[in-house]
Design an enzyme around this catalytic site. Structure first.
Site, PDB file in Angstrom:
ATOM      1  NE  ARG A 156      -3.665  -2.426   0.017  1.00 21.48           N
ATOM      2  CZ  ARG A 156      -3.390  -3.584  -0.593  1.00 21.48           C
ATOM      3  NH1 ARG A 156      -2.277  -3.702  -1.307  1.00 21.48           N
ATOM      4  NH2 ARG A 156      -4.210  -4.602  -0.517  1.00 21.48           N
ATOM      5  CD  GLU A 185      -5.911  -0.460   2.298  1.00 17.47           C
ATOM      6  OE1 GLU A 185      -6.479  -0.526   1.193  1.00 17.47           O
ATOM      7  OE2 GLU A 185      -5.655  -1.470   2.980  1.00 17.47           O
ATOM      8  CB  SER A 188      -9.558  -2.762   2.965  1.00 20.62           C
ATOM      9  OG  SER A 188      -9.981  -3.923   2.300  1.00 20.62           O
TER      10      SER A 188
END
Length: 279
Positions: free
Chosen positions: A154, A274, A204
């Site tokens: 990420r 995230e 998410s």
């Protein structure tokens, strides 16, 4: 900004620009620098939570006006950063190219996917992405390639360098079209079965802690269905915080803090968001 994010949350931007070319993006950056105005680029806004007060910046929207996707050789796809990732997946399928199936159904732009090294079901952008064109902080055209992209979980070099991704180069492999289609259909079916796609969200909510799954930890702490205002931990998948209607940025942040504090206290695991939060 609620109109430009998948969370459907956020106050007004100071200014919005919708460039149609690299030259126009560069011109906006140079003008912002000249005027001393902060700027930020977004695509589909699928990993973004905007403050209720809005964004005190010029928001550069890279969307349908900057969304070309094409083959540049037998196994390479070029995509402008505003193109939907699903569009690149379909072009790959049409040309019997394998390697991008994991991304089918990820609700983001190609630029956003490169920026955060998006991934799912065992694949990630670093598996296929080898080069990005961008506009620098000074408004010049440049690129990063290979290891200079610094693709990790990420994360990419673009988190740190402030440049605006304008184009992606994806290297795929020839495959069997029927097998590619079957895999894409399977992954999309799994998303629909397991994820709360019927509600606004940013996907998410938390990064995967090493050795754990965020959703499982949250569920084990009996937080499914927990809510603050219009924000709720999905009862379908605990890894998603959703907007059940009228949720504010504060609702989401307060709920995320409640979730992370509970998991830290009960499981001894620190959850990191995230989702990018901006104002």
């Amino acid at each position: 900004m609620a109109e430009h994010t998948t969370f459907k949350i956020g106050g007004p931007a100071r200014l919005i620009a919708e460039p149609k070319s690299e030259d126009e993006i560069a011109a906006v950056v140079k003008k912002c620098n000249e005027l001393g105005v902060r700027y930020m680029a977004i695509g589909n806004g699928s990993n973004l939570l905007v403050s209720d007060e809005g964004i005190d910046a010029c928001v550069i929207l890279l969307g349908k006006e900057f969304a070309d996707v094409r083959l540049i050789d037998d196994t390479t796809i070029f995509a402008q950063s505003g193109a939907q990732l699903i569009k690149a997946c379909r072009l790959a399928l049409d040309n019997s190219l394998t390697g991008l199936e994991f991304a089918y159904g990820i609700p983001g732009s190609c630029g956003g996917a490169a920026f955060m090294n998006a991934g799912a079901y065992g694949g990630e952008m670093k598996d296929v992405l080898y080069k990005c064109d961008h506009i620098t902080n000074s408004g010049d055209k440049s690129c990063l390639e290979g290891e200079d992209l610094k693709l990790s979980y990420r994360h990419s070099a673009y988190y740190d360098n402030g440049c605006i991704i304008t184009g992606l180069y994806l290297k795929l492999k020839k495959g069997d079209r029927d097998e590619i289609r079957a895999k894409m259909d399977d992954l999309l079916s799994r998303r629909k079965d397991k994820q709360p796609l019927e509600y606004p969200s940013a996907g998410s909510t938390f990064k995967r802690p090493e050795g754990y799954f965020a959703g499982a930890l949250i569920e084990e702490c009996n937080l499914k269905g927990a809510s603050v205002g219009g924000a709720q931990v999905s009862t379908k998948h605990a890894g998603f915080v959703i907007n059940t209607g009228g949720a504010t940025c504060k609702d989401v942040l307060d709920l995320c803090k409640k979730v992370s504090d509970t998991v830290q206290n009960e499981k001894g695991v620190k959850l990191e968001m995230e989702i990018r939060v901006t104002k």
